[in-house]
Write an enzyme that holds these catalytic residues in place. Structure first.
Site, PDB file in Angstrom:
ATOM      1  N   HIS A   1      -0.812   5.468  10.640  1.00 46.47           N
ATOM      2  CA  HIS A   1      -1.601   6.744  10.228  1.00 46.47           C
ATOM      3  C   HIS A   1      -1.631   7.765  11.101  1.00 46.47           C
ATOM      4  O   HIS A   1      -1.681   8.900  10.500  1.00 46.47           O
ATOM      5  CB  HIS A   1      -2.971   6.273   9.597  1.00 46.47           C
ATOM      6  CG  HIS A   1      -3.029   5.291   8.325  1.00 46.47           C
ATOM      7  ND1 HIS A   1      -2.346   5.821   7.123  1.00 46.47           N
ATOM      8  CD2 HIS A   1      -3.668   4.033   8.192  1.00 46.47           C
ATOM      9  CE1 HIS A   1      -2.693   4.711   6.436  1.00 46.47           C
ATOM     10  NE2 HIS A   1      -3.260   3.844   6.874  1.00 46.47           N
TER      11      HIS A   1
ATOM     12  N   HIS B   1      -0.332  -0.656  11.654  1.00 46.20           N
ATOM     13  CA  HIS B   1      -0.490  -0.018  10.361  1.00 46.20           C
ATOM     14  C   HIS B   1      -1.399   1.193  10.726  1.00 46.20           C
ATOM     15  O   HIS B   1      -1.264   2.447  10.348  1.00 46.20           O
ATOM     16  CB  HIS B   1      -1.266  -0.922   9.184  1.00 46.20           C
ATOM     17  CG  HIS B   1      -1.732  -0.103   8.136  1.00 46.20           C
ATOM     18  ND1 HIS B   1      -1.066  -0.472   6.725  1.00 46.20           N
ATOM     19  CD2 HIS B   1      -2.725   0.521   7.725  1.00 46.20           C
ATOM     20  CE1 HIS B   1      -1.701   0.190   5.990  1.00 46.20           C
ATOM     21  NE2 HIS B   1      -2.752   0.814   6.481  1.00 46.20           N
ATOM     22  N   GLU B   2      -2.767   0.864  11.334  1.00 45.99           N
ATOM     23  CA  GLU B   2      -3.644   1.985  11.711  1.00 45.99           C
ATOM     24  C   GLU B   2      -2.930   2.886  12.525  1.00 45.99           C
ATOM     25  O   GLU B   2      -3.210   4.302  12.389  1.00 45.99           O
ATOM     26  CB  GLU B   2      -4.990   1.428  12.342  1.00 45.99           C
ATOM     27  CG  GLU B   2      -5.463   0.118  11.680  1.00 45.99           C
ATOM     28  CD  GLU B   2      -5.849   0.333  10.153  1.00 45.99           C
ATOM     29  OE1 GLU B   2      -6.019   1.909   9.951  1.00 45.99           O
ATOM     30  OE2 GLU B   2      -5.927  -0.341   9.239  1.00 45.99           O
TER      31      GLU B   2
ATOM     32  N   HIS C   1      -4.065   2.732  -1.895  1.00 43.55           N
ATOM     33  CA  HIS C   1      -3.527   1.047  -1.829  1.00 43.55           C
ATOM     34  C   HIS C   1      -2.658   0.432  -2.781  1.00 43.55           C
ATOM     35  O   HIS C   1      -2.056  -0.633  -2.500  1.00 43.55           O
ATOM     36  CB  HIS C   1      -4.763   0.477  -1.376  1.00 43.55           C
ATOM     37  CG  HIS C   1      -5.499   0.672  -0.082  1.00 43.55           C
ATOM     38  ND1 HIS C   1      -6.681   1.755  -0.327  1.00 43.55           N
ATOM     39  CD2 HIS C   1      -5.400   0.512   1.317  1.00 43.55           C
ATOM     40  CE1 HIS C   1      -7.060   2.131   1.035  1.00 43.55           C
ATOM     41  NE2 HIS C   1      -6.394   1.238   1.722  1.00 43.55           N
TER      42      HIS C   1
ATOM     43  N   GLU D   1       0.098   5.530   2.590  1.00 45.76           N
ATOM     44  CA  GLU D   1      -0.426   4.031   2.911  1.00 45.76           C
ATOM     45  C   GLU D   1       0.762   3.239   2.929  1.00 45.76           C
ATOM     46  O   GLU D   1       0.801   2.170   4.023  1.00 45.76           O
ATOM     47  CB  GLU D   1      -1.384   3.671   1.591  1.00 45.76           C
ATOM     48  CG  GLU D   1      -1.865   2.133   1.754  1.00 45.76           C
ATOM     49  CD  GLU D   1      -3.101   2.108   2.885  1.00 45.76           C
ATOM     50  OE1 GLU D   1      -3.046   0.888   3.429  1.00 45.76           O
ATOM     51  OE2 GLU D   1      -3.471   3.380   3.474  1.00 45.76           O
TER      52      GLU D   1
END
Length: 682
Positions: free
Chosen positions: A332, A328-329, A416, A352
């Site tokens: 980004h 996920h990170e 989110h 997101e």
């Protein structure tokens, strides 16, 4: 989850985490490729017919197997960096211009002036006031803001510091250089959570150096121990080991968190490289650093533009380093270096959700028996304290805050939660609606329109979304742009597999994103004779499709609708107020005629017979240029509805934003009630 948003995506090379302090590098790392320092006209400048003051700054090039190229540019105007001026140029193998996608449809990003009337000091003070961080340090840069509205001179004020929960903050506040008003703001480092220690025994591609081993692979993915530091620039200590056996699966060994972070980084790189054909975050073969043991009891993880950082969780017993969080990170970072979706409005939710989508994709790709692939986010960390995951892709609203269906209010939510509709789309397009069990987990995904969606397979939908992200979206793209781009991508990737496009389109229908010009039945949806391109044209679906001020689209009985019960009621406040509603459509190039019509009723408490104190304008915005079609005021009061009509044939083949905007002065109301709008083509 915690993540970086993309001030960089709007054209600024983020080479430091804290302004003026060089980003730290560690042993053996290869710095990310720097963006071109200078903006030059280049061959595409003339081909696009840009004004002489505009310069293109190339950011990335993606080449398809057939030789088609997608070149992503940022822009400057008269030497000023343009926020929201990004665009994608698509060319054939032979170099022929095929398509240009301008962010927010703006071909021109010229502001009225390069001279501010608000001082830099005033703008910096406004940005500093909005920050909630400790140890604040602000700097302001004169830029052009083109992300929303008419391009205008502004300051990009960047305020750095550390929040009370130990999270670094790099807050961008865009301040109008003419009025001093805050246009928008976003934090590059945004709160998020994840899981850790749950991938079992794994193989790591470590490197031997002398008699020791380093927690690092040959591509430059490596992991360091921050040992509780919250420094933005600290590199940490590279993990080393004598026997190349790392950690023990629990927090009693500091290496354990490093193992999960490194494993996540390696698997994410492998996924992007082998499945999507992208060589890492920057698409240049360079890996990234992961820092673990950040802060004390820090229940978050984040990407800051150069690296991933993970806290140890509540009581320092739950490091947030599970594979879906790691992916996920890092995703980004991929978003930052492709579409550059800003972390606000619809774009923030798409940003997101993109990280959730690829976090899920990597978890399935890793195929670990200890942590099987699923459509749950953060299911291992028990962040809620009751064994539930952080987010659910099959039915996002199960978390108590996310939306299942897109609405005009989605853009107002925290990213989110505004990510919910796209997460829901990904599940529906992949697996379909209704009850289903995948890897032992039971799901039951509803649709917002009571339809039945047949999934086309997760592996196909992952590729569709990556192509959409990398070749179709720009920095402030919304859900409608996501729909258009995904349908186009499905047709490009799977020209002989109609089921993929059908699933993509059906899933967007199922989350209530209105239809546009793209259709699975052909290149674009052909205009029917007399067809109305505007959606919810009579407002009977409520406050949907149209974007703008909350409140004007109403069924309030204070003013009558022309038909049905809903209408657009602008004004009527009796105070200094501006209200706007708009909708963007594309007039097909094949149209022989196009006309905008609407009905308007005007009543007023003003008694003057000579002064237009309150006004309403009917406008169109094309390529960033606003044209006022008609202006109405308190002098035009009429007790019954009157139809207005305007010829828009000159705009065929272009995206047109139809906009109604009203302005009232400080006293005495004027109500402009609009109903039964239409943009008809033949």
């Amino acid at each position: 989850m915690r993540r970086l948003t993309t001030g960089l995506a709007l054209g600024a090379a983020l080479t430091t985490l804290v302004a003026g302090v060089p980003a730290a590098t560690a042993v053996g790392t290869t710095p990310a490729a720097a963006r071109p320092a200078a903006a030059t006209p280049g061959p595409d400048h003339a081909a696009l017919g840009l004004a002489s003051g505009e310069k293109l700054v190339p950011r990335a090039v993606l080449t398809d197997r057939d030789g088609t190229t997608h070149t992503r540019y940022d822009r400057t105007w008269n030497g000023l960096r343009v926020l929201g001026g990004d665009l994608v140029v698509e060319k054939s193998k032979a170099g022929a211009l095929e398509e240009v996608r301008y962010n927010a449809g703006r071909k021109s990003v010229a502001a009225k002036t390069t001279t501010p009337t608000v001082s830099r000091t005033t703008a910096v003070a406004a940005g500093t006031e909005r920050s909630k961080a400790r140890g604040e340090k602000s700097q302001g840069e004169l830029v052009v803001w083109a992300g929303t509205g008419t391009p205008r001179l502004a300051y990009d004020v960047v305020t750095t510091g550390v929040k009370a929960d130990q999270t670094p903050s790099r807050l961008h506040t865009v301040v109008d250089a003419g009025s001093g008003a805050v246009i928008t703001s976003w934090d590059e480092i945004v709160n998020g959570t994840g899981n850790s220690q749950y991938s079992g025994t794994v193989t790591l591609n470590t490197i031997q150096s002398g008699t020791t081993w380093q927690l690092k692979d040959s591509r430059g993915n490596y992991t360091t121990d921050l040992n509780g530091s919250t420094s933005a620039t600290a590199a940490g200590t590279l993990f080393t080991d004598a026997d190349n056996v790392w950690g023990n699966g629990t927090t009693t060994n500091r290496q354990t968190a490093g193992v999960d972070a490194q494993y996540g980084a390696e698997k994410t790189y492998d996924y992007y490289n082998t499945v999507l054909g992208r060589a890492g975050i920057w698409n240049n073969g360079t890996g990234a650093r992961s820092r673990v043991h950040y802060g004390n009891g820090y229940v978050n993880a984040f990407w800051d533009g150069t690296q991933m950082t993970y806290g140890d969780g509540a009581g320092n017993t739950k490091p947030l380093t599970s594979i879906d969080v790691a992916a996920h990170e890092m995703s980004h970072g991929v978003t930052e270096n492709t579409a550059g979706l800003v972390y606000s409005g619809d774009a923030g939710g798409l940003n997101e959700a993109t990280s959730d989508i690829f976090g899920t994709a990597v978890e399935f790709y890793a195929n670990s028996t200890a942590d099987p692939g699923d459509y749950l986010i953060g299911e291992k960390i028990n962040i809620n304290g009751n064994g539930t995951p952080l987010r659910y892709m099959d039915k996002p609203s199960k978390d108590g805050a996310s939306q299942d269906c897109w609405t005009t209010g989605t853009k107002n939510l925290d990213p989110h939660y505004s990510s919910g509709p796209l997460n829901h789309w990904f599940y529906l397009a992949s697996e379909g609606s209704g009850a289903k069990t995948v890897n032992g987990v039971s799901y039951n995904s509803p649709t917002c329109n009571a339809s039945t969606v047949v999934g086309a397979g997760r592996a196909n939908i992952e590729k569709v979304w990556y192509r959409t992200l990398s070749t179709k979206l720009t920095s402030t793209s919304n859900y409608q742009a996501a729909r258009e781009g995904a349908i186009a991508s499905a047709k490009e990737l799977f020209p002989t597999n109609a089921a993929v496009c059908t699933a993509v389109q059906g899933a967007f229908d199922a989350i209530s994103v209105p239809a546009g010009t793209q259709s699975c039945s052909g290149g674009t949806t052909p205009p029917p004779t007399g067809g109305n391109l505007l959606q919810n044209a009579g407002f009977e679906s409520g406050a949907t499709v149209w974007s703008g001020t909350a409140g004007p689209i109403t069924n309030n009985t204070g003013r009558p609708a022309r038909s049905g019960t809903w209408k657009m009621w602008l004004g009527g406040n009796g105070s200094a107020t501006t209200e706007t509603e708009s909708q963007t459509v594309t007039i097909p190039a094949s149209a022989t005629s196009a006309a905008l019509t609407f009905w308007v009723r005007i009543d007023t408490a003003e008694t003057t017979t000579s002064s237009a104190y309150d006004t309403m304008k009917a406008q169109v915005v094309v390529n960033g240029t606003t044209t006022t079609l008609g202006t109405y005021s308190n002098l035009n009061k009429n007790a019954s509805y009157v139809q207005k009509s305007f010829n828009l044939t000159a705009y065929k083949g272009q995206a047109v934003t139809v906009r109604f905007t009203s302005t009232e002065d400080v006293t005495l109301q004027t109500s402009f009630v609009v109903d039964d709008t239409a943009l008809t083509v033949s």
